[in-house]
Scaffold this motif. Sequence first.
Motif, mmCIF file in Angstrom:
data_model
loop_
_atom_site.group_PDB
_atom_site.id
_atom_site.type_symbol
_atom_site.label_atom_id
_atom_site.label_comp_id
_atom_site.label_asym_id
_atom_site.label_seq_id
_atom_site.Cartn_x
_atom_site.Cartn_y
_atom_site.Cartn_z
ATOM 1 N N SER A 138 -43.809 22.035 -31.931
ATOM 2 C CA SER A 138 -43.417 20.670 -32.272
ATOM 3 C C SER A 138 -42.709 20.003 -31.084
ATOM 4 O O SER A 138 -42.952 18.835 -30.765
ATOM 5 C CB SER A 138 -42.515 20.718 -33.515
ATOM 6 N N ILE A 139 -41.847 20.756 -30.413
ATOM 7 C CA ILE A 139 -41.147 20.231 -29.229
ATOM 8 C C ILE A 139 -42.168 19.840 -28.152
ATOM 9 O O ILE A 139 -42.084 18.772 -27.547
ATOM 10 C CB ILE A 139 -40.162 21.290 -28.669
ATOM 11 N N TYR A 140 -43.141 20.713 -27.962
ATOM 12 C CA TYR A 140 -44.131 20.441 -26.896
ATOM 13 C C TYR A 140 -45.080 19.307 -27.272
ATOM 14 O O TYR A 140 -45.573 18.602 -26.394
ATOM 15 C CB TYR A 140 -44.855 21.733 -26.474
ATOM 16 N N THR A 142 -44.031 16.689 -28.771
ATOM 17 C CA THR A 142 -43.208 15.540 -28.383
ATOM 18 C C THR A 142 -43.205 15.382 -26.868
ATOM 19 O O THR A 142 -43.372 14.283 -26.337
ATOM 20 C CB THR A 142 -41.742 15.766 -28.861
ATOM 21 N N MET A 143 -43.019 16.513 -26.205
ATOM 22 C CA MET A 143 -42.857 16.496 -24.746
ATOM 23 C C MET A 143 -44.123 16.023 -24.034
ATOM 24 O O MET A 143 -44.048 15.327 -23.022
ATOM 25 C CB MET A 143 -42.520 17.922 -24.318
ATOM 26 N N ALA A 145 -46.587 14.215 -25.398
ATOM 27 C CA ALA A 145 -47.228 13.030 -25.987
ATOM 28 C C ALA A 145 -47.594 12.062 -24.863
ATOM 29 O O ALA A 145 -46.782 11.764 -24.010
ATOM 30 C CB ALA A 145 -46.259 12.358 -26.960
#
Lengths: 218, 219
Positions: A138-140, A142-143, A145
């Motif tokens: 999920s973090i990646y 976002t990162m 995007a």
Amino acid sequence: MCTILCCKNIQAEMERAIRETRCPHPVVWIDAGLHNTPKKLRKLLQGEIDNHPEAAHILLGFGFCGNALVGLTPGPGQTLVLPRADDCITLLLGSRARRAGFGSGTYFLSKGWMDSGQNMWREYEDAVTQFGRETADSIYDTMLAGYRDLVTVDTGVCDAGELEQRTGEMAAVFGLTPRLVRGDDGLLRRLLTGDWSDPEAFVLVGEGRPVELRHLLG
Amino acid sequence: MSQQILDKLKQSIETLDVNLAAEAAKEAVSAGIPVVEALEQGLAKGMETVSEAFDEGEMFIPQLIQAGKAFETASDILTANMSEAEKKATSKGKVLVHTVHADIHSIGKNICATMLAASGFEVIDAGVDVPVDTVVETAEKEKVDIILGSALMTTTMPAQREIVNLLKEKGLRDQYFTMFGGAPTSKEWCDEIGADAWSDTASDAVRVATELMAKKKGG
């Protein structure tokens, strides 16, 4: 007399260029991890400049690297020679114009970046350990995007097949399109051979003047 | 008791713990801690620690994103009982947040938006890669107080200058504060392009935006 200060991220490419141009100048290799902390990198580089008062020219094997080079000041009788590159990927691609052609949705890698302790893959693995795979993914999301392509610059310092495979594996995990592009070490060679006359490619900053952002932006 | 909850809010951000952030925020609501106090004395303090760790190379972008998620989770709970009218009435000002033209980096911009919103600003998020014309048109349409633009690449920084210049061309320069940030930017750069302010981090963006609004209200 020249001294070269160079980021370890491009050590293999710089060593080859030094060998092939028969460049006699000494090199100080600077830890690649410092690109994450521009203030520390600037302090360390200024210390190295101050430690080499005998060098009439300090050649910087760096891009502007998050403004880390802004504020560096040559000593008496010294000139700093900087490639006009936003970061070291531009040094490996050969020009700012070529770099700009890829657009901002491109995440770049190179052999040096893949092998360094702080690349995207290593940080992803650390995030999986710290947060678990679901949260790390999920973090990646976002990162990354807005990114579309994962471009690895093949500078010829290692097996292209291996680079292609590693790029493909990372791209699959991050949902990016993998691409391998040929590097161009022309900018590095010109830095080493004193071919600094092109103001599009190099900035010379003389005694008593600090490096400014406008030197890169032009 | 209040201090313990504020410490827990701060700790939840420092430890990047979304669940702890939610738990502490619920406790803050139950204990009747004012929203502003919970944000400023709890969550924002934690974010300052994270920003410092990032600057020192002790945390990286994934940790920054997770801290942002913890912050957002807690601030959503803290402000859940406030009506839109209440939020508007207590608004510190209206900020148009965006990443400049040809730049798709969203992380810093998103964290700024979250922290500004949580700190009582009305935030209009125009997204990434926003053309200069669109920035000015949106500022006009939304009647914002501050235009905040992020640029993560030296190649896209000139768009910040173009925004200031377009405002001048249209005779709108005095209508808005312009405030910029992003890794390659600096105070010197913002001075050079004639912007009103520069912010180094998301926490700093809240401080700077608050100062700008105080200047506006002070005339």
